[in-house]
Design a protein around this motif. Structure first.
Motif, PDB file in Angstrom:
ATOM      1  N   LEU A 138       0.857  -1.185   0.000  1.00  0.00           N
ATOM      2  CA  LEU A 138       0.000   0.000   0.000  1.00  0.00           C
ATOM      3  C   LEU A 138       0.898   1.241   0.000  1.00  0.00           C
ATOM      4  N   ARG A 139       0.646   2.140  -0.936  1.00  0.00           N
ATOM      5  CA  ARG A 139       1.431   3.372  -1.030  1.00  0.00           C
ATOM      6  C   ARG A 139       0.507   4.585  -0.891  1.00  0.00           C
ATOM      7  N   PRO A 140       0.256   5.007   0.340  1.00  0.00           N
ATOM      8  CA  PRO A 140      -0.655   6.139   0.535  1.00  0.00           C
ATOM      9  C   PRO A 140       0.012   7.481   0.305  1.00  0.00           C
ATOM     10  N   HIS A 141      -0.812   8.435  -0.095  1.00  0.00           N
ATOM     11  CA  HIS A 141      -0.386   9.827  -0.258  1.00  0.00           C
ATOM     12  C   HIS A 141      -0.291  10.479   1.127  1.00  0.00           C
ATOM     13  N   TRP A 142      -0.092  11.772   1.159  1.00  0.00           N
ATOM     14  CA  TRP A 142       0.071  12.571   2.379  1.00  0.00           C
ATOM     15  C   TRP A 142      -1.109  12.349   3.323  1.00  0.00           C
ATOM     16  N   THR A 198      -1.686   2.450  -4.927  1.00  0.00           N
ATOM     17  CA  THR A 198      -1.468   3.840  -4.550  1.00  0.00           C
ATOM     18  C   THR A 198      -2.796   4.412  -4.064  1.00  0.00           C
ATOM     19  N   LEU A 199      -2.815   4.846  -2.814  1.00  0.00           N
ATOM     20  CA  LEU A 199      -4.056   5.274  -2.160  1.00  0.00           C
ATOM     21  C   LEU A 199      -4.060   6.792  -1.980  1.00  0.00           C
ATOM     22  N   THR A 200      -5.116   7.428  -2.453  1.00  0.00           N
ATOM     23  CA  THR A 200      -5.267   8.880  -2.301  1.00  0.00           C
ATOM     24  C   THR A 200      -6.684   9.180  -1.829  1.00  0.00           C
ATOM     25  N   GLY A 201      -6.871  10.430  -1.431  1.00  0.00           N
ATOM     26  CA  GLY A 201      -8.219  10.904  -1.161  1.00  0.00           C
ATOM     27  C   GLY A 201      -8.963  11.142  -2.467  1.00  0.00           C
ATOM     28  N   PRO A 202     -10.183  11.698  -2.370  1.00  0.00           N
ATOM     29  CA  PRO A 202     -11.015  11.838  -3.567  1.00  0.00           C
ATOM     30  C   PRO A 202     -10.569  12.931  -4.519  1.00  0.00           C
ATOM     31  N   ARG A 203      -9.800  13.925  -3.994  1.00  0.00           N
ATOM     32  CA  ARG A 203      -9.350  15.008  -4.882  1.00  0.00           C
ATOM     33  C   ARG A 203      -8.102  15.639  -4.289  1.00  0.00           C
ATOM     34  N   THR A 268      -8.335   3.859  -6.452  1.00  0.00           N
ATOM     35  CA  THR A 268      -8.058   2.592  -5.777  1.00  0.00           C
ATOM     36  C   THR A 268      -8.697   2.505  -4.404  1.00  0.00           C
ATOM     37  N   ALA A 269      -8.599   3.566  -3.617  1.00  0.00           N
ATOM     38  CA  ALA A 269      -9.199   3.526  -2.278  1.00  0.00           C
ATOM     39  C   ALA A 269     -10.705   3.312  -2.372  1.00  0.00           C
ATOM     40  N   ALA A 270     -11.352   4.016  -3.273  1.00  0.00           N
ATOM     41  CA  ALA A 270     -12.803   3.854  -3.432  1.00  0.00           C
ATOM     42  C   ALA A 270     -13.154   2.422  -3.825  1.00  0.00           C
ATOM     43  N   GLU A 271     -12.329   1.828  -4.687  1.00  0.00           N
ATOM     44  CA  GLU A 271     -12.593   0.450  -5.116  1.00  0.00           C
ATOM     45  C   GLU A 271     -12.439  -0.528  -3.952  1.00  0.00           C
TER      46      GLU A 271
END
Length: 294
Positions: A138-142, A198-203, A268-271
């Protein structure tokens, strides 16, 4: 009737691992938490975890913790020895006959990343991929939770200062990272094997937009004040943050301010979650009390 799988949680007292134990509560798994010190055991025990004392820094302390474990949630603390800690965990998992490692990495981890954390994580990612075990990275953003470090300034003066200029970042709530990890761990080991998410928020948002959302949540105007690297460095060192961590954070800030990973978002997070990930407005509302004085 199949026996529940045993999941070993490393980094068990940290933000994401604590949220992961919360996300796995009530699931058909046995939780085992690795802590460095018995004095910190109460938190994981509150989530129903069996607590074992050991340290990724000390390979000899790990066999008992990994014995009988099927799944390893692998989170190594930031530091120059992070790959050694990952190596110790991967070796202990192999020796114990574990089946799967789900590893927390970072956005943009690569051998040529513009920050030492990204380069160190790339080493550990590659080792995990070559471990012979099932693996998911898992590679999350900030993290939105990084904003909690500014809570004192916001509560006291309605401003927060970062050396991130006008960076536009697809920041993600740590609770969503944890719930994505829980989804992976609750699926079969083959289902997510060999995948890097790669995991990010919605925007992607700027810190001016963060301030505007926090203003709405708190009912008072909050202002983002960009500062230079030296000012932020002095502030962090004044708080007693180790110099290595300050250097690492400065490298990230320079990269983000220069446009690295700006505007990066994924679905990806939403999925994995089956719903949209939390927005910065959700985070601000949920943590409003932290940003109020008194």
């Amino acid at each position: 009737m199949t026996m529940p799988r045993t999941v070993l949680i490393t980094g068990a007292t940290g933000t994401v691992s604590t949220a992961l134990m919360h996300a796995l509560q009530g699931a058909d798994v046995r939780l085992r938490a690795l802590v460095r010190d018995e004095s910190t055991a109460a938190g994981p025990r509150a989530y129903g975890a069996e607590v074992v004392v050991g340290d990724l820094d000390d390979a000899r302390s790990l066999p008992a913790a990994f014995a009988g474990v099927q799944d390893v949630w692998l989170l190594t603390p930031n530091g120059p020895r992070a790959p050694e800690h990952n190596m110790n965990a991967v070796w202990a998992a192999r020796q114990a006959g574990a089946e799967r490692i789900v590893r927390l990495s970072v956005v943009g981890a690569a051998h040529d990343a513009p920050n030492r954390s990204g380069r160190l994580h790339a080493l550990s990612d590659r080792e995990t991929e070559q471990s012979g075990l099932r693996w998911t990275i898992l590679r999350p953003h900030w993290f939105m939770q990084n904003l909690l470090n500014e809570a004192g300034d916001i509560a006291a003066g309605d401003t927060f200062s970062l050396n991130l200029a006008s960076a536009r970042i697809g920041m993600i709530d740590a609770r969503d990272i944890a719930e994505c990890a829980a989804r992976v761990l609750l699926d079969t080991p083959d289902h997510h094997h060999g995948r890097t998410y790669t995991l990010t928020g919605p925007r992607a948002v700027t810190f001016d937009e963060v301030a505007e959302r926090m203003s709405r949540a708190l009912g008072r105007p909050i202002t983002y004040v960009p500062v230079d690297d030296e000012a932020k460095r002095n502030t962090l060192l004044g708080y007693g943050v180790p110099a290595w961590i300050v250097d690492m954070l400065e490298e990230y800030a320079r990269a983000y301010a220069a446009g690295w990973s700006n505007n990066l978002t994924t679905e990806t997070a939403a999925e994995l979650l089956g719903r949209p990930p939390r927005d910065i407005g959700d985070f601000a509302r949920d943590h409003a009390a932290a940003f109020r004085s008194g």
